[in-house]
Motif scaffolding. Structure first.
Motif, PDB file in Angstrom:
ATOM      1  N   ASN A   1       9.927 -11.869  -2.563  1.00  0.00           N
ATOM      2  CA  ASN A   1      10.918 -10.930  -2.045  1.00  0.00           C
ATOM      3  C   ASN A   1      10.189  -9.628  -1.714  1.00  0.00           C
ATOM      4  O   ASN A   1       9.017  -9.464  -2.036  1.00  0.00           O
ATOM      5  N   LYS A   2      10.906  -8.765  -1.131  1.00  0.00           N
ATOM      6  CA  LYS A   2      10.284  -7.548  -0.581  1.00  0.00           C
ATOM      7  C   LYS A   2       9.502  -6.764  -1.629  1.00  0.00           C
ATOM      8  O   LYS A   2       8.339  -6.396  -1.448  1.00  0.00           O
ATOM      9  N   ASP A   3      10.133  -6.551  -2.753  1.00  0.00           N
ATOM     10  CA  ASP A   3       9.501  -5.736  -3.785  1.00  0.00           C
ATOM     11  C   ASP A   3       8.317  -6.461  -4.394  1.00  0.00           C
ATOM     12  O   ASP A   3       7.284  -5.849  -4.676  1.00  0.00           O
ATOM     13  N   GLU A   4       8.478  -7.722  -4.581  1.00  0.00           N
ATOM     14  CA  GLU A   4       7.390  -8.522  -5.164  1.00  0.00           C
ATOM     15  C   GLU A   4       6.176  -8.468  -4.242  1.00  0.00           C
ATOM     16  O   GLU A   4       5.056  -8.249  -4.676  1.00  0.00           O
ATOM     17  N   ARG A   5       6.457  -8.706  -2.991  1.00  0.00           N
ATOM     18  CA  ARG A   5       5.350  -8.722  -2.028  1.00  0.00           C
ATOM     19  C   ARG A   5       4.654  -7.367  -2.010  1.00  0.00           C
ATOM     20  O   ARG A   5       3.429  -7.281  -1.985  1.00  0.00           O
ATOM     21  N   TYR A   6       5.470  -6.352  -2.020  1.00  0.00           N
ATOM     22  CA  TYR A   6       4.909  -4.999  -1.971  1.00  0.00           C
ATOM     23  C   TYR A   6       3.990  -4.736  -3.161  1.00  0.00           C
ATOM     24  O   TYR A   6       2.826  -4.352  -2.992  1.00  0.00           O
ATOM     25  N   SER A   7       4.528  -4.974  -4.349  1.00  0.00           N
ATOM     26  CA  SER A   7       3.726  -4.627  -5.532  1.00  0.00           C
ATOM     27  C   SER A   7       2.470  -5.480  -5.603  1.00  0.00           C
ATOM     28  O   SER A   7       1.395  -4.998  -5.960  1.00  0.00           O
ATOM     29  N   ARG A   8       2.587  -6.717  -5.218  1.00  0.00           N
ATOM     30  CA  ARG A   8       1.421  -7.596  -5.273  1.00  0.00           C
ATOM     31  C   ARG A   8       0.380  -7.232  -4.235  1.00  0.00           C
ATOM     32  O   ARG A   8      -0.817  -7.256  -4.508  1.00  0.00           O
ATOM     33  N   THR A   9       0.864  -6.911  -3.080  1.00  0.00           N
ATOM     34  CA  THR A   9      -0.078  -6.537  -2.022  1.00  0.00           C
ATOM     35  C   THR A   9      -0.793  -5.241  -2.398  1.00  0.00           C
ATOM     36  O   THR A   9      -2.014  -5.120  -2.212  1.00  0.00           O
ATOM     37  N   VAL A  10      -0.037  -4.323  -2.913  1.00  0.00           N
ATOM     38  CA  VAL A  10      -0.656  -3.052  -3.327  1.00  0.00           C
ATOM     39  C   VAL A  10      -1.711  -3.308  -4.385  1.00  0.00           C
ATOM     40  O   VAL A  10      -2.822  -2.772  -4.305  1.00  0.00           O
ATOM     41  N   PHE A  11      -1.342  -4.113  -5.325  1.00  0.00           N
ATOM     42  CA  PHE A  11      -2.297  -4.422  -6.384  1.00  0.00           C
ATOM     43  C   PHE A  11      -3.577  -5.007  -5.789  1.00  0.00           C
ATOM     44  O   PHE A  11      -4.690  -4.605  -6.145  1.00  0.00           O
TER      45      PHE A  11
END
Lengths: 990, 284
Positions: A482-492
C-alpha cells in the motif's frame, strides 16, 4: 656394489653421527646417546668379546638405531618438501637402516657362532622387533618363532615373543593365529598389558565374527582396566565395544553398558549409534541415541547432550526424520538460549542445520517456481524458523540467515515478507563489523581469525550486502505494497543505499529518487537533507541539484512558508548551488510578496494600523534579508502616510531609502514623488521637502522624469515652511545634480517672488545682494523694486520708499535698453524731483490789495498764468506717462494751483480804486477766476474719473475726493484689512 | 546702501505687529449677512452647530482649535484631494493661525482644482491674505475675481467695499454696501461700513442715522464709537461726541486710539470755546 660401499661408508661415519653432541637434538637424546656411546666404546675396548658382550652390543646398537631413527625423523620432517622429494624418504633413514642391518648381522653371527647361547631367544626376539620396527616387518614372524623355539622354558621371553607374535598376527590380520597366541598370552595375568591383550583379542574375535567372545574380552579388558596393575585401555575399549555390541546384535545391551559404566558415554554411544544406524537401521540407532541423550540429560552433561544432539542431526537427516531433525534443532536452540554453544559445537550445529535448511530451501524454491501458488505453508514456516534458530546460534551470520529467509519468501513472490527479511538482513549486515556488535557477538573462546580469514569475511560481507540491496529493490519493484508501506520501504532502501554506498552509479540515481519521494510526500526537510547529501557526494551535478532545490523552493512558495524562504535567501546569496542573481532576486521578491500578503489584506480591509505594525515586525525581525526590511519599512511608511501619521511615515521612508539597494530605490522614483506630494498634502512640508532633497542627492547624477518635480518640491516646501536656508541649500543641489537651468531659475525666482509676496523684504534684499549680478533676474528685480516702492507708497511710508529707490537706482541700466519698470521708476524719480519744486512754486502771487498797481498786477497775473501753463507743460509728460499715481498727483497739483489762483482772483479786491473801475476789474477777474476754477474743476473731475475708472488706490486722494477735513486732521483711515471677511464656503444654505 | 537696508529692515519689524480684525461676533444668524459664506463672525454657539456639518473642522479652527481642525481635515485628505472647498478650508485654518505661507499655498491649491481657477472662496481669501500683506491692488483684484466667480459673492463684494473705503473710492464702495445692506438690515459691520461711506462723503446726518441702526450690542465698539463721534462733531453735537468718547476705552487698535484721542482734543477745544462764549455772553 654401490650399496655395500655406501653402507660401509655410513658405518664408518655412524659413530661420528652420534658421537658429538648434537645441538639439534634434546638434552635427553644427547645424554642417552652419550651413555650408549660410552658403553659401546667401553665394550669395544675389549678385544675378545664373548656372546654376552656382543649381545650387549646388539642391545646398545638397537638403542642407537632408535636414537638415529629419531634424529632422522626430525631431519626428514624439517627438510623442505622439495628436498625431501629430490632425495626420497629412504635417503633420510639410511643411517638407521644401515645399523639395523649391522645389528641383524651381528645377532645372527652370535647365534651362528654360539648356537647355544642362552640368550639366543632374546637375540631372536630383538631381531624380530628390529625387523618389525626398522626392517619392514618382513622377518618379524621368523625371528619371533625362532625366539620361541630357542626360548628356555618359563623364560619371560616366551611371553614377550608370544605377545609380539599375537600382535604381529593381529596387525597382519591373521586373526586366528593371533587369537591362538593371545590365548596363551592372556594366561599370564601378571602382564601389565593384560588388558590390552584382552582388547586386542576382542578385535580378533570380531574379525573372526565371534562377536560374543569379542564382547566378553572387551568387557574383561574394560573392567580390568580399573585395576592399577594393568595398563588402562578403557577408552580404547569404550571406543570399540559399542561396535562389538552392534555386530553382536546386542545394541540395547551395548547402550546400557555404556550408560551403566561410563560417566560420559556420549562420544562412545554416538559412535555406536552411528554404527548401529549403518548396520542395524533407524530404530536400534535411535535407541542408542535416546539412551545417550537421556543419560546426558540425567547427568546434566550439557556438552555431551549437545554432542549427542548434533550427531542426531545427521542421523535424522540421513533417515529423513525431518521432524526429529527439527526438534533436535529446537532443543539445541533452547540450549543456546540459556548458554551459547561453545565455538566447536556452534560451528558444527550451524553447519549441519545450515546444510539441512539449505536443502529444504532448494526443494522449496524449486517447487515454488513450478507452482508458486501452492507452496507448502508449513514448509515455508519451518524454513524460516530454521533460519531463526541459526541466527540465534550463530548471530554473527544473522544477516546471511535473514537474507536467506528473504530469499525463501521472494521465491514464492511474498515480496512484502521478503522485503522485511532483507531489511533485517541489511540492518544486521551494516552493524556487523562495528566494534559494539563485535564485542557482543564474538565468543570469548572463539579462535582468532587470521588476516586472510578476516579479509575473506569482509569480502563475503560486502558481497552479501550487494545482494541484499538488489533483493530489496527487486522486492520493492515486484511487491504490491500500500502507499505508506511502499513509501517507508523505499525510503529505507534508498537511505540505506546512500549511507552504505555514498558514491556509486546507482546511488547517484537514488539521490534524485529519494528526493522526489520525500517531495511528493511533502516531507520537505527530508527532501532537503536528501539534496544536501547529493550535493556533498556529487558536487558536479549542479544543474540537476538546482532543479531539485527549485522544487523545494516552489513548495515553500506554494505553502507560503516565509520562514524557510527567508532562511534560504542568505544562503543563495552566498552562492549556494551557484544560482544566478536573477533567481535570488526573484526569491526575495516572492518572499516579500508572501510576507506582505497578509498585511496587504489587512490594509485592504482598512486595518492600516495593524498592517503597519505587521510590516514593522518584519523589519524588526532578524530573519529577513535587507531587501525585505527595506520594503517593510517602505510599506509601513506608506501606511502611516495613509493614516496621516506623517512623522512616522517620514521616519520609515528614510529608513527604507537607506536600506534599499540602488535598483530598488531607483525603481520607486514615481512612488517617491507621490509620497512627497502626499506628505505635502498632509500638511507636512518639512518631511516632504526632506525626502525630495534626499532622493535627489542620492540620484544626483541620474536622469529621471520625476527629478524636476522633486527638486521643485525640495525647495518650495522648505520655503512654505519658512526654512529659507534649507530651501537655498536644496536649490544649490540643483546645479550639482544636473537640473535644467530653466527649472533652477524658475525655482530661484519662485523663492524671490515668495519673499516679495510675503513682505519678507529683508530676505528679498539679501537675495538681491546675492544675485544682483544675474542678468536674467534683471527684469524681476526691476519689477520687484517697483512693486515694493508702490507698496510703501500705498502704505504712506515715505522713508521706505526712499530706501527702496536708492537700492533700485543701484541697478539701473545706464547703457543698454531700459526695462519698463526702470522707465517708470525713473519717471517717478524725476517726478518726485520736479513735483516739490512745482508744488512749492507760487502761482497765485498777486500784489497787495492796498498797493494796487494795474501794471504790476497784470505782470504778476501774467506771470501766474504763465506759471500755470508752465506747470501744465511740466506735468504733461507725467500725465502722458499713464502711471496712475503720477497722473492723479499731476491732476491734483493742477487742480490745486488753478483753483488757488482762481480763488485768489475771485476774492481779490484792490483798495483805493474807483468804484466802476473796481466793478469792471472785479468782473473781469471773476470771469478769469471762473475759467480758472472751471479748469481746476475739470482737472479734479478728470482725476476723480481716472481714480474711479482705474480704481486707483491712492492714499493722497482725500482732497480731490472731498473727504471732510476732520478725517485728515485726526488721521482716520478705514482699515480695510480689519474688516474684510474670509470666505469659508461658496454660499447657499448650510 | 547698508544703512538703507538696516533702516528698511527695522521698519519692516515694527510693521509686523497688528490687530487681527475689528468685526464683531454676531450671535443672531439673521443679523449676519454673510452667514452662508463666512464663519469669522460666528459665536461659539453658532460654531458648535457646525459640528455635524462638513465644516466641523473649519468650525474648530474658527474656535481657536486650529490643530484639531487641521487634524480633522487631514484625516479626510485622500477623499478630498480634488475638492477645492477642502483645500480652501485647510488654507483657512492656516490663515487663522497666521501661517500665511501655507494659507497662500493651500488657497492656490484650491484654485488649481477648478477650471480657470474660478473658485470664489479661494480667490476671496487670497485677497484677504494680500490685504493682510498690504498688497492692496492685488487684494482688490482678487476680490473682484471672486465676485465674478460663480456662487454667492456677498463677501467678496463686501471686501471690495472695504478696500474702496480705505482709499476713499466712495463712489465704488457706496453702491456695493447699499445693495448688501438691503439683504440684512441689522448687520453691524455692514451698517458700519455703509455709515463710513456717508461719513467720508460728508453726509453726517445720514452717517449717524446709519450708525444708529447698528444693533445695541455692537454700538459701543471702538470703531463705531469713533465714527459716531466724528459725525457728532461735524454736526456740532460736541457734548454728545464727548460723552461717547469718554465712555469708551480705546484699546483694540492703536490708530483708532490716536484718532480718538485727537478727536477728543478737538471736541474739548470746541466745548471750551462754547463754554467760553457762553461765559462771555453771560457776562455781556
Amino acid at each position: 656394489m654401490l650399496k655395500i660401499y655406501t653402507t660401509i661408508l655410513l658405518l664408518l661415519f655412524i659413530p661420528s653421527l652420534i658421537q658429538a653432541e648434537d645441538k639439534n637434538m634434546s638434552k635427553k637424546w644427547n645424554r642417552l646417546s652419550h651413555l650408549i656411546n660410552e658403553e659401546i666404546k667401553t665394550i669395544k675396548t675389549i678385544t675378545k668379546m664373548g656372546p654376552r658382550l656382543r649381545w650387549r652390543l646388539i642391545e646398545l646398537n638397537t638403542e642407537r638405531i632408535k636414537l638415529i631413527r629419531e634424529k632422522e625423523n626430525k631431519t626428514f620432517l624439517s627438510a623442505k618438501s622439495s628436498f625431501r622429494k629430490s632425495k626420497g624418504k629412504k635417503w633420510f633413514f639410511k643411517g638407521s637402516k644401515a645399523l639395523y642391518y649391522q645389528v641383524r648381522k651381528d645377532g645372527l653371527k652370535i647365534i651362528k657362532k654360539w648356537p647355544r647361547f642362552k640368550y639366543a631367544s632374546e637375540i631372536y626376539y630383538t631381531l624380530a622387533l628390529n625387523a618389525r620396527d626398522y626392517g619392514g616387518d618382513k622377518e618379524t614372524e621368523k625371528y619371533l618363532l625362532k625366539s620361541l623355539k630357542n626360548a628356555i622354558p618359563r623364560s619371560p621371553i616366551i611371553h614377550a615373543a608370544k605377545t609380539s607374535l599375537a600382535e604381529h598376527y593381529y596387525n597382519g590380520k591373521k586373526y586366528k593365529k593371533a587369537i591362538r597366541y593371545y590365548t596363551d598370552v592372556l594366561k599370564n595375568k601378571d602382564d601389565e598389558w593384560y588388558t590390552k591383550h584382552l582388547y586386542n583379542v576382542g578385535w580378533c574375535y570380531i574379525k573372526t565374527k565371534d562377536y560374543n567372545k569379542a564382547i566378553e574380552s572387551a568387557k574383561l579388558s574394560f573392567f580390568n582396566s580399573k585395576n592399577k596393575n594393568y595398563i588402562s585401555v578403557r577408552n580404547q575399549v569404550l571406543q570399540s565395544i559399542g561396535f562389538f555390541f552392534v555386530l553382536a546384535e546386542r545394541v540395547e545391551e551395548g547402550a546400557d553398558f555404556y550408560v551403566l559404566n561410563v560417566e560420559k558415554p556420549g562420544e562412545f554411544m554416538i559412535k555406536m549409534a552411528k554404527k548401529t544406524a549403518e548396520d542395524r537401521g533407524y530404530a536400534k540407532a535411535e535407541y542408542v541415541f535416546k539412551a545417550a541423550l537421556e543419560n546426558s540429560i540425567d547427568k546434566k552433561n550439557l556438552d555431551e547432550e549437545i554432542e549427542v544432539r548434533l550427531a542426531q542431526l545427521d542421523f535424522y537427516r540421513n533417515f529423513k526424520k525431518f521432524e526429529n531433525f527439527w526438534s533436535t534443532t529446537v532443543a539445541l536452540d533452547e540450549i543456546n538460549k540459556v548458554k551459547p554453544l561453545g565455538n566447536d559445537f556452534q560451528v558444527t550445529a550451524v553447519e549441519k542445520i545450515r546444510s539441512f535448511v539449505g536443502y529444504l530451501q532448494v526443494r522449496f524454491t524449486r517447487n515454488s517456481k513450478t507452482n508458486i501458488e501452492n507452496y507448502d505453508e508449513e514448509q515455508k514456516k519451518r524454513i524460516l524458523h530454521f533460519f531463526d534458530v541459526l541466527a540465534r546460534i550463530n548471530s554473527t551470520e544473522t544477516d546471511t540467515y535473514r537474507y536467506y529467509q528473504g530469499e525463501t519468501l521472494f521465491a514464492i513472490s511474498d515480496f512484502k515478507g521478503s522485503f522485511d527479511y532483507y531489511k533485517q538482513s541489511l540492518e544486521y549486515n551494516r552493524t556487523k563489523f562495528s566494534k559494539k556488535i563485535s564485542k557482543v557477538t564474538t565468543l570469548s573462546k572463539a579462535p582468532k581469525l587470521t588476516k586472510e580469514e578476516i579479509i575473506e569475511n569482509r569480502k563475503k560481507h560486502e558481497a552479501l550486502r550487494l545482494k541484499i540491496f538488489d533483493s530489496l529493490l527487486a522486492s520493492l519493484e515486484n511487491g504490491k505494497f500500500n502507499k505508506d508501506e511502499r513509501y517507508s520501504r523505499t525510503v529505507f532502501t534508498y537511505k540505506s543505499h546512500i549511507e552504505v554506498y555514498p558514491k556509486n552509479e546507482r546511488t547517484r540515481k537514488i539521490h534524485t529518487k529519494l528526493f522526489n519521494l520525500y517531495l511528493n510526500k511533502k516531507e520537505i526537510d527530508n527532501s532537503q537533507a536528501a539534496l544536501e547529501n547529493y550535493m556533498a557526494a556529487y558536487k558536479k551535478d549542479k544543474t540537476i541539484q538546482q532543479g531539485m532545490f527549485t522544487q523545494i523552493m516552489d513548495f515553500y512558495i506554494k505553502s507560503k512558508n516565509s520562514d524557510k524562504i527567508a532562511l534560504w535567501i542568505p544562503k543563495l546569496k552566498s552562492g549556494f548551488l551557484s544560482f544566478d542573481k536573477g533567481y535570488v532576486e526573484k526569491a526575495v521578491l516572492i518572499l516579500g510578496s508572501i510576507l506582505f500578503d497578509s498585511y496587504q489584506k489587512m490594509d485592504g480591509a482598512g486595518n492600516k494600523d495593524e498592517a503597519a505594525i505587521g510590516y514593522l515586525s518584519l523589519f524588526e525581525s532578524e530573519k529577513y534579508p535587507q531587501s525585505i526590511k527595506a520594503k517593510s519599512a517602505y510599506r509601513a511608511s506608506i501606511l502611516f502616510l495613509d493614516l496621516y501619521k506623517t512623522k512616522e511615515a517620514f521616519k520609515w521612508m528614510n529608513t527604507a531609502l537607506k536600506l534599499f539597494n540602488e535598483k530598488e530605490r531607483f525603481q520607486r522614483k514615481k512612488e517617491i514623488l507621490a509620497f512627497v506630494q502626499t506628505l505635502m498634502l498632509s500638511q507636512d512640508f518639512t518631511s516632504s521637502a526632506s525626502i525630495a532633497a534626499r532622493y535627489i542627492s542620492i540620484y544626483c547624477n541620474s536622469k529621471f522624469k520625476q527629478k524636476e518635480e522633486l527638486y521643485r518640491a525640495s525647495v518650495q516646501y522648505e520655503i512654505v515652511e519658512g526654512n529659507y536656508e534649507l530651501a537655498f541649500s536644496n536649490y544649490h543641489l540643483g546645479k550639482k545634480c544636473g537640473i535644467k537651468r530653466s527649472v533652477r531659475r524658475d525655482v530661484l525666482l519662485s523663492m524671490a517672488g515668495y519673499f516679495v509676496r510675503h513682505r519678507q523684504y529683508s530676505k528679498y534684499i539679501k537675495f538681491f545682494q546675492t544675485y544682483k549680478k544675474e542678468k536674467w533676474l534683471k527684469g524681476f528685480f526691476h519689477n520687484s523694486f517697483l512693486a515694493i516702492y508702490w507698496d510703501y507708497y500705498l502704505a504712506g511710508n515715505k522713508k521706505s520708499m526712499n530706501q527702496v529707490t536708492e537700492l533700485y537706482k543701484g541697478i539701473f541700466d545706464k547703457k543698454g535698453p531700459k526695462t519698463k519698470a526702470q522707465i517708470e521708476m525713473e519717471t517717478v524719480l524725476a517726478f518726485n524731483k520736479v513735483y516739490p519744486l512745482l508744488e512749492k512754486k507760487d502761482m497765485d502771487n498777486l500784489p497787495l490789495e492796498n498797493n494796487f498797481k494795474e501794471d504790476v498786477f497784470n505782470k504778476l497775473l501774467e506771470k501766474n498764468v504763465e506759471s500755470l501753463k508752465g506747470l501744465t507743460a511740466s506735468l504733461t509728460p507725467y500725465i502722458k506717462s499713464g502711471y496712475p499715481h503720477l497722473v492723479t498727483k499731476c491732476y491734483q497739483l493742477l487742480e490745486s494751483k488753478y483753483s488757488k489762483l482762481g480763488n485768489s482772483l475771485m476774492v481779490y479786491s484792490p483798495k483805493g480804486l474807483p468804484k466802476e473801475y473796481l466793478q469792471g476789474f472785479k468782473g473781469a477777474m471773476k470771469g478769469l477766476a471762473k475759467n480758472l476754477l472751471k479748469e481746476a474743476h475739470g482737472q479734479r473731475l478728470t482725476a476723480i474719473r481716472l481714480i474711479n475708472k482705474e480704481n486707483i488706490l491712492n492714499p493722497e486722494v482725500d482732497t480731490i475726493v472731498g473727504v471732510p477735513e476732520i478725517i485728515s486732521i485726526i488721521k482716520h483711515r478705514h482699515p480695510a484689512n480689519l474688516y474684510v471677511l474670509p470666505k469659508d464656503r461658496k454660499g447657499g444654505p448650510l | 546702501m547698508i544703512k538703507n537696508l538696516t533702516l528698511l529692515m527695522i521698519t519692516l519689524l515694527f510693521a509686523s505687529c497688528a490687530t487681527k480684525h475689528l468685526t464683531s461676533k454676531v450671535s443672531d444668524p439673521l443679523g449676519d449677512s454673510f452667514r452662508e459664506e463666512s464663519f469669522l463672525r460666528y459665536t461659539e454657539a453658532r460654531l458648535q452647530k457646525l459640528e455635524n456639518t462638513p465644516y466641523k473642522a473649519l468650525a474648530k479652527c474658527h474656535g481657536g482649535e486650529t490643530k484639531e481642525g487641521l487634524k480633522l481635515l487631514q484625516n479626510t485628505m485622500s477623499e478630498n484631494k480634488r475638492n477645492p472647498e477642502y483645500w480652501n478650508q485647510v488654507g483657512m485654518c492656516y490663515f487663522l493661525m497666521e501661517d500665511f505661507a501655507k494659507a497662500e499655498y493651500f488657497y492656490e491649491l484650491s484654485l488649481n482644482q477648478v477650471k480657470k481657477r474660478s473658485f470664489a472662496p479661494a480667490l476671496n481669501n487670497l485677497g484677504v491674505l494680500k490685504l493682510r500683506l498690504r498688497h492692496y491692488e492685488e487684494a482688490l483684484n482678487y476680490f473682484k475675481d471672486a465676485a465674478r466667480a460663480s456662487g454667492a459673492h456677498k463677501v467678496p463684494l463686501f471686501n471690495q467695499a472695504q478696500v474702496y473705503l480705505q482709499f476713499n473710492l466712495l463712489d465704488q464702495a457706496g453702491p456695493i454696501l447699499e445693495k448688501l445692506s438691503k439683504t440684512s438690515k441689522n448687520d453691524p459691520d455692514l451698517l458700519f461700513s455703509l455709515g463710513s461711506v456717508y461719513l467720508l462723503k460728508g453726509q453726517m446726518k445720514r452717517a449717524l442715522a446709519t450708525y444708529n441702526r447698528i444693533p445695541e450690542g455692537y454700538k459701543n465698539r471702538e470703531d463705531v464709537t469713533l465714527v459716531t463721534a466724528i459725525g457728532l462733531y461735524e454736526q456740532g453735537l460736541f457734548y454728545q461726541a464727548k460723552k461717547i468718547l469718554k465712555a469708551k476705552n480705546f484699546i483694540d487698535y492703536v490708530p483708532l486710539k490716536r484718532s480718538a484721542r485727537k478727536l477728543t482734543q478737538l471736541v474739548e477745544e470746541k466745548i471750551k470755546e462754547i463754554e467760553a462764549k457762553k461765559a462771555a455772553d453771560k457776562k455781556g
